[in-house]
Motif scaffolding. Structure first.
Motif, PDB file in Angstrom:
ATOM      1  N   SER A 146       8.366  -1.493   8.650  1.00  0.00           N
ATOM      2  CA  SER A 146       8.719  -0.237   7.979  1.00  0.00           C
ATOM      3  C   SER A 146       9.438   0.758   8.873  1.00  0.00           C
ATOM      4  CB  SER A 146       7.487   0.404   7.359  1.00  0.00           C
ATOM      5  OG  SER A 146       6.743   1.030   8.343  1.00  0.00           O
ATOM      6  N   ALA A 164       5.547   0.485   3.160  1.00  0.00           N
ATOM      7  CA  ALA A 164       4.993  -0.441   4.146  1.00  0.00           C
ATOM      8  C   ALA A 164       4.904  -1.808   3.474  1.00  0.00           C
ATOM      9  CB  ALA A 164       3.616   0.044   4.564  1.00  0.00           C
ATOM     10  N   GLY A 167       2.214  -4.199   4.714  1.00  0.00           N
ATOM     11  CA  GLY A 167       0.937  -3.557   5.032  1.00  0.00           C
ATOM     12  C   GLY A 167       0.340  -2.851   3.832  1.00  0.00           C
ATOM     13  N   SER A 168       0.911  -3.097   2.660  1.00  0.00           N
ATOM     14  CA  SER A 168       0.427  -2.397   1.478  1.00  0.00           C
ATOM     15  C   SER A 168       0.010  -3.398   0.400  1.00  0.00           C
ATOM     16  CB  SER A 168       1.549  -1.491   0.952  1.00  0.00           C
ATOM     17  OG  SER A 168       1.422  -1.291  -0.424  1.00  0.00           O
ATOM     18  N   LYS A 169      -1.102  -3.117  -0.242  1.00  0.00           N
ATOM     19  CA  LYS A 169      -1.573  -4.006  -1.317  1.00  0.00           C
ATOM     20  C   LYS A 169      -0.577  -4.034  -2.468  1.00  0.00           C
ATOM     21  CE  LYS A 169      -5.863  -4.356  -2.752  1.00  0.00           C
ATOM     22  NZ  LYS A 169      -7.174  -3.922  -3.291  1.00  0.00           N
ATOM     23  N   GLY A 254      -3.312 -11.273   3.757  1.00  0.00           N
ATOM     24  CA  GLY A 254      -3.639  -9.842   3.708  1.00  0.00           C
ATOM     25  C   GLY A 254      -2.524  -9.007   3.136  1.00  0.00           C
ATOM     26  N   PRO A 255      -2.640  -7.709   3.108  1.00  0.00           N
ATOM     27  CA  PRO A 255      -3.868  -7.002   3.467  1.00  0.00           C
ATOM     28  C   PRO A 255      -4.910  -7.083   2.343  1.00  0.00           C
ATOM     29  CG  PRO A 255      -2.177  -5.459   2.769  1.00  0.00           C
ATOM     30  CD  PRO A 255      -1.546  -6.801   2.756  1.00  0.00           C
ATOM     31  N   ALA A 256      -6.138  -7.186   2.750  1.00  0.00           N
ATOM     32  CA  ALA A 256      -7.271  -7.210   1.811  1.00  0.00           C
ATOM     33  C   ALA A 256      -7.076  -8.255   0.714  1.00  0.00           C
ATOM     34  CB  ALA A 256      -7.482  -5.820   1.208  1.00  0.00           C
ATOM     35  N   ASN A 257      -6.650  -9.444   1.105  1.00  0.00           N
ATOM     36  CA  ASN A 257      -6.468 -10.580   0.178  1.00  0.00           C
ATOM     37  C   ASN A 257      -5.384 -10.344  -0.868  1.00  0.00           C
ATOM     38  OD1 ASN A 257      -8.398 -12.110   1.437  1.00  0.00           O
ATOM     39  ND2 ASN A 257     -10.036 -11.559   0.032  1.00  0.00           N
TER      40      ASN A 257
END
Lengths: 315, 444
Positions: A146, A164, A167-169, A254-257
């Motif tokens: 980013s 992002a 890095g973003s869901k 990721g992030p968070a699956n």
């Protein structure tokens, strides 16, 4: 020649013929035997073995232990991640496949015109399709950065602060969709071949009849190209649902699956958690899901796919 | 005068056939060894990739001469456990022909022990009066089960804070301590340094103080700094304790460095790597191990190592301690043990000096980490960290799977999706506790 002599001669010919045919059959089998053996040993046997394994618990280190339907019960009722990863995979596929078809087709149509440097453009568009998946993944990891990535730097020129991506869901799936668009060159080549197989006299006749550009596209190009689009759709579904390399390299789920695609989850179970039985059950459920989806698509084909031979028969 | 040997075609074919059969039988695993009583082949599996590739093989090359009767067969599958090594290892185990010595991730050791696959090295240790005090106590304790010792360290790799000393000096910030028992360099000092080191230009941060990463070993260290633990007892875990006060406070502090205070870059800004951020002067400190040393050989600023700050739970760290193990089925146990001794003895100096690894024995580490004049400075911090290593991974057969579950939740905190560490920790405990029951394989 007596009748008996004639009959004897005929039977000799027949015998010779049968021997020759048998020899040819044996030779044919001998020629294909490496592939048959390869299929049986490397594809059919592992498939059957994995089906059997899906009813066992096996960590490779110790003998398999029969657990009946426990793996399937866990998959459908107690472990939330298989359905979560399947949902993500389907959402990604629903976004990626149509876009790939539209972009591939559009580029193919643009490159089916007479412009200067056509072969150079075709090469440029096709080039990403031949690059290794790992190299492409690493390249896009940088593009999606980013602060320093190419994409957000380009967006900043227009005053847009890019997200992002990885890095973003929210943005991680669109990032993968964009990345897959980069390699539409493979499909473009097939569309191009399909477009060039459409007889030009159809367009000429349509033009004489006063058809405009849109009418020619929707009445001639797309119907004539429908078998190619159908082929691309089927292979696209199979290929896209099996997305693995990109997420394995770039996000590890990721992030968070949020990018935990089905095959990555299957891989984790098999080769990180060494739950081979459970992984086999996951593989079979996925295989059946793709098979059913493919069959549904085949069932819909009669409504929108037009084969030249069929229309000739109709006439 | 030479005499010509006459041999009929039939005799020639017989001789050739018998030679082929003999050669074939000799290559059957084990048979060759039995026939060649005076020389045992000992196979070792590693996963070395660049820059380590070839270094351990070179360091172990003199083994054959040091131990006549043992012949080393070095096999390496580059790229680590996820890049084909585990596939090859597990295939050889399933086929019943494992290597005589191999490296495994520490998370796999409990499963290997639960399945009774490994050779107890204790009799060999006792027979040779082998000095185990040269290795971190906790690593040896982690390899110990019911009085037996089932591994020797492959490498101990500490994690420390790497920092740009010039930026600290310029900002007038306290530098991370290089002494473990230093009463200074507390969490408050760390926070104060972060405030001084972070530089902003309007809304844009031009210099970040520290790194906040999803790296499990780092966030787990912050949990320990604040007095928290992952589980109630790492050797005999029965429940996850990550939602207790210390653990929650540690995670909250760590996440807030990024989201509340803006001291750390957001995750997507680190796609180019924290090493690159430090090298380009945009980051003042980050966490890494000795494998990062080569990146700082030729930088134009002073880079040094320091310890994590001390908090309510004291000072903490994490040290990797993957073991080299010997399968129970090995036909060359003596040679395997000799190889382990050679690896941790004469070979270790080359491995540390040329391979860039931290090494295993304290004595060899001291030789290199105290005297090496190349940057980064304070390399003895790595050695200190290994000496004070206090937090082994929970000994469960499924800790890898548990880590995946934890990581997915921790991600929420790291990416700012969830700002309350308690919510994340409660969810981890809810999901992990049933798995802990599943992964228990011995009683305390």
């Amino acid at each position: 020649m007596s009748l008996a002599q004639f009959a004897k001669k005929q039977s000799g010919f027949t015998r010779l013929n049968i021997t020759y045919q048998r020899g040819e059959t044996v030779l044919a089998w001998a020629m294909v035997s490496p592939w048959v053996a390869g299929f049986l040993l490397l594809t059919a046997f592992p498939m059957v073995a994995s089906l059997a394994l899906s009813f066992f618990e096996w960590n490779i280190l110790t003998p398999p232990e029969y657990v009946g339907l426990a793996n399937y019960h866990k998959l459908f009722f107690t472990d939330p991640l298989p359905m979560h990863s399947l949902k993500i995979t389907v959402i990604f596929s629903l976004a990626s496949i149509p876009l790939n078809i539209v972009f591939g087709l559009t580029i193919a149509m643009l490159l089916n015109t007479n412009i200067r440097g056509l072969s150079v453009f075709r090469t440029i568009y096709y080039l990403p399709a031949i690059l290794s998946g790992v190299a492409v993944a690493i390249l896009w990891q940088w593009i999606f950065s980013s602060d320093f990535g190419l994409l957000n730097t380009a967006l900043r020129v227009f005053g847009i602060e890019g997200p992002a991506w990885l890095g973003s869901k929210i943005w991680v799936l669109p990032a993968f969709v964009i990345m897959r668009l980069w390699s539409v060159g493979g499909g473009m080549i097939i569309y191009l071949a399909g477009l060039q197989a459409i007889p030009t006299d159809l367009y000429e006749a349509a033009e004489i009849d006063g058809a405009n550009w849109w009418q020619r596209i929707f009445r001639i190009t797309l119907p004539m190209l429908s078998p190619t689009i159908f082929f691309q759709l089927i292979t696209g579904v199979i290929f896209t649902m099996q997305i693995f390399t990109e997420t394995f390299i770039m996000t590890d789920g990721g992030p968070a699956n949020a990018s935990l695609f089905y095959l990555l989850y299957l891989y984790r179970q098999a080769f990180q958690n060494f739950k081979m039985g459970y992984a086999s059950a996951l593989a079979w459920v996925f295989f059946i899901a793709i098979l059913l989806l493919t069959l549904v698509l085949f069932a819909t084909a009669k409504f929108w796919v037009f084969y030249e031979a069929e229309s000739d028969e109709d006439n | 005068m030479s005499k010509k040997l006459n041999m009929s075609r039939r005799d020639f074919l017989r001789l050739t056939g018998m030679s082929s059969i003999a050669a074939g039988v000799y290559t059957i695993p084990g048979v060759g060894g039995v026939l060649a009583q005076d020389e045992r082949e000992v196979t070792i599996f590693f996963w070395d990739g660049p820059p380590l590739i070839g270094i351990r093989e070179k360091a172990l090359a003199p083994f054959d001469d040091a131990y006549p009767g043992c012949k080393l067969n070095f096999t390496s599958v580059p790229g680590g456990p996820a890049s084909g090594y585990n596939d090859k290892l597990f295939t050889s185990l399933a086929a019943g022909i494992p290597p005589d010595v191999f490296i495994i991730e520490i998370g796999l050791l409990p499963q290997f022990l639960a399945d009774d696959l490994l050779l107890d090295l204790k009799p060999y240790v006792d027979a040779d009066d082998y000095d185990l005090s040269q290795f971190p106590d906790l690593a040896i304790e982690a390899y110990t089960h019911e009085g037996g010792i089932y591994g020797m360290p492959d490498n101990v790799a500490s994690i420390a804070i790497f920092y740009n000393a010039d930026l600290f000096e310029e900002a007038g910030a306290m530098m991370p301590t290089a002494q473990w028992d230093d009463p200074e360099w507390t969490v408050d000092d760390f926070f104060s340094s972060c405030e001084k080191l972070t530089k902003r230009d309007g809304n844009r941060t031009t210099q970040y103080a520290c790194d906040v990463t999803g790296w499990d070993k780092v966030w787990q260290t912050w949990v320990r700094i604040f007095g928290g633990q992952l589980v109630d007892d790492p050797f005999y875990p029965t429940e996850c304790t990550l939602n207790e006060a210390g653990a929650v406070e540690g995670l909250q502090f760590y996440a807030d460095l990024r989201w509340e205070h803006g001291f750390a870059p957001r995750p997507e800004a680190m796609a180019m790597g924290t090493t690159a951020l430090l090298q380009t002067g945009q980051l003042a400190m980050f966490y890494s191990g000795s494998w990062a040393f080569p990146n700082f050989r030729e930088v134009d600023f002073n880079v040094a190592l320091g310890h994590y700050p001390a908090g309510p739970g004291g000072r903490a760290n994490y040290v990797y301690y993957y073991p080299l193990v010997v399968p129970k089925t090995t036909e060359a146990p003596e040679c395997a043990w000799n190889l382990l001794k050679f690896f941790n003895g004469p070979a270790m100096e080359t491995i540390i000096r040329e391979g860039g690894l931290q090494g295993t024995s304290f004595a060899e580490q001291e030789k290199w980490f105290v005297t090496d004049p190349l940057p980064p400075a304070n390399k003895h911090v790595m050695l200190d960290a290994a000496r004070h290593f206090v937090a082994p991974d929970p000994v469960l057969t499924n800790f890898g799977e548990i880590t995946q579950i934890m990581q997915a939740q921790i991600d929420l905190l790291m990416i700012g999706e969830e700002r309350d560490a308690k919510v994340v920790c409660d969810e981890i405990v809810r999901q992990v506790n049933p798995l802990i029951k599943e992964g228990q394989w011995r009683s305390g």
